[in-house]
Design a protein around this motif. Structure first.
Motif, short mmCIF file in Angstrom:
data_model
loop_
_atom_site.label_atom_id
_atom_site.label_comp_id
_atom_site.label_asym_id
_atom_site.label_seq_id
_atom_site.Cartn_x
_atom_site.Cartn_y
_atom_site.Cartn_z
N MET A 1 -34.56 -34.27 17.48
CA MET A 1 -34.85 -34.91 18.89
C MET A 1 -33.84 -35.82 19.47
SD MET A 1 -38.30 -35.73 20.69
CE MET A 1 -38.48 -34.10 21.13
N PRO A 2 -33.28 -35.53 20.48
CA PRO A 2 -32.24 -36.60 20.96
C PRO A 2 -33.19 -37.83 21.42
CG PRO A 2 -31.87 -34.38 22.11
CD PRO A 2 -33.14 -34.37 21.30
N HIS A 3 -32.41 -39.06 21.04
CA HIS A 3 -33.36 -40.33 21.07
C HIS A 3 -32.21 -41.47 21.07
CE1 HIS A 3 -32.47 -40.31 16.95
NE2 HIS A 3 -32.50 -41.37 16.88
N GLU A 4 -32.74 -42.56 21.44
CA GLU A 4 -31.96 -43.71 21.53
C GLU A 4 -32.81 -44.81 20.48
OE1 GLU A 4 -33.91 -46.27 25.37
OE2 GLU A 4 -31.92 -45.38 25.43
N ASP A 5 -31.80 -45.72 19.87
CA ASP A 5 -32.47 -46.64 18.94
C ASP A 5 -33.02 -47.76 19.51
OD1 ASP A 5 -31.91 -44.95 16.94
OD2 ASP A 5 -30.09 -45.88 16.48
N GLY A 6 -32.76 -48.03 20.87
CA GLY A 6 -33.24 -49.17 21.51
C GLY A 6 -32.40 -50.41 21.46
N PRO A 7 -32.57 -51.24 22.60
CA PRO A 7 -31.69 -52.45 22.86
C PRO A 7 -31.80 -53.70 21.69
CG PRO A 7 -33.64 -52.54 24.22
CD PRO A 7 -33.49 -51.12 23.75
N PRO A 29 -28.66 -38.89 29.09
CA PRO A 29 -30.03 -39.36 28.82
C PRO A 29 -30.73 -38.17 30.14
CG PRO A 29 -28.75 -41.18 29.25
CD PRO A 29 -27.95 -39.96 29.25
N VAL A 30 -31.81 -38.14 30.00
CA VAL A 30 -32.90 -37.33 31.11
C VAL A 30 -32.68 -38.00 32.33
CG1 VAL A 30 -34.86 -36.38 31.66
CG2 VAL A 30 -34.17 -36.56 29.12
N SER A 31 -32.30 -37.29 33.49
CA SER A 31 -32.45 -37.96 34.59
C SER A 31 -33.57 -37.28 35.68
CB SER A 31 -31.16 -37.39 35.29
OG SER A 31 -31.29 -37.66 36.87
N GLY A 35 -35.55 -32.69 43.28
CA GLY A 35 -34.87 -31.57 43.56
C GLY A 35 -33.94 -31.18 42.61
N GLU A 36 -33.46 -31.87 41.78
CA GLU A 36 -32.69 -31.52 40.53
C GLU A 36 -33.07 -30.51 39.61
OE1 GLU A 36 -31.44 -34.43 37.37
OE2 GLU A 36 -29.77 -34.59 38.62
N THR A 37 -32.23 -29.57 39.02
CA THR A 37 -32.76 -28.55 38.12
C THR A 37 -33.40 -29.36 36.80
OG1 THR A 37 -30.77 -27.24 39.04
CG2 THR A 37 -31.78 -26.58 36.80
N PRO A 38 -34.41 -28.80 36.44
CA PRO A 38 -35.18 -29.35 35.31
C PRO A 38 -33.76 -29.36 34.18
CG PRO A 38 -36.42 -27.58 36.08
CD PRO A 38 -35.16 -27.51 37.00
N GLN A 39 -33.89 -30.60 33.37
CA GLN A 39 -33.03 -30.73 32.48
C GLN A 39 -33.53 -30.36 31.09
OE1 GLN A 39 -31.97 -34.92 33.03
NE2 GLN A 39 -30.20 -34.20 34.27
N THR A 40 -32.72 -29.54 30.39
CA THR A 40 -32.97 -29.16 28.93
C THR A 40 -31.93 -29.99 28.04
OG1 THR A 40 -31.43 -27.21 28.91
CG2 THR A 40 -33.51 -27.01 29.79
N GLU A 41 -32.24 -29.62 26.65
CA GLU A 41 -31.49 -30.26 25.58
C GLU A 41 -30.29 -29.73 25.77
OE1 GLU A 41 -32.05 -30.38 21.00
OE2 GLU A 41 -33.72 -31.33 22.09
N ASP A 42 -30.03 -28.47 26.04
CA ASP A 42 -28.90 -27.78 26.08
C ASP A 42 -27.85 -28.01 27.46
OD1 ASP A 42 -29.38 -26.14 23.88
OD2 ASP A 42 -30.22 -24.31 25.06
N ASN A 43 -28.63 -28.47 28.44
CA ASN A 43 -27.67 -28.68 29.59
C ASN A 43 -27.40 -30.30 29.57
OD1 ASN A 43 -29.80 -29.82 30.94
ND2 ASN A 43 -30.22 -28.20 32.17
N ARG A 44 -27.83 -31.15 28.81
CA ARG A 44 -27.42 -32.22 28.62
C ARG A 44 -26.52 -32.65 27.52
NH1 ARG A 44 -31.35 -35.94 27.10
NH2 ARG A 44 -32.83 -34.22 26.47
#
Length: 123
Positions: A1-7, A29-31, A35-44
């Motif tokens: 699963m896509p993640h960040e490790d943090g600051p 990152p998820v935006s 009104g934006e198309t729902p974001q998936t892992e594939d389109n990010r």
């Protein structure tokens, strides 16, 4: 699963990879704009790095601060043009690599953030 490790680990994270290769995938990152198309892992999804056995990976700056990363759980990797570092690995475009056991040692600088006394076994 896509993640960040943090600051807290900023500005640099290094990983020594032993055993098998893997593909480290990077994502925008998820935006959550109205009104934006729902974001998936594939389109990010942006790109992948082939992490070879006995290699050192250093992440910092844009790759670490502004992108998410992750490794898909799969047994084989088809190497496409989205794997941006193929020319430096000696592996050819279109090859399929089979994964085996991989061990990674991640080295981070973690600043001292809290002092706490632990009272173990005392009443």
């Amino acid at each position: 699963m896509p993640h960040e490790d943090g600051p807290v680990y900023h500005p640099t994270v290094t990983t020594i990879s032993l055993g098998s290769h893997t593909l480290l995938d990077f994502y925008k990152p998820v935006s959550c704009r109205e009104g934006e198309t729902p974001q998936t892992e594939d389109n990010r999804y942006l790109l992948s790095l082939l992490v070879m056995p006995r290699s050192l990976l250093i992440l910092q700056d844009e790759m670490y601060q502004h992108l998410l990363h992750g490794i898909h759980g799969r047994t084989q990797d088809l190497l496409t043009e989205q794997v941006v570092n193929l020319s430096s690995t000696g592996v050819l475009l279109g090859e399929t690599l089979t994964r085996s056991t991989r061990v990674s040692l991640t080295i981070r600088h973690v600043p001292k953030v809290m002092k706490m006394k632990l009272m173990l076994g005392r009443k």
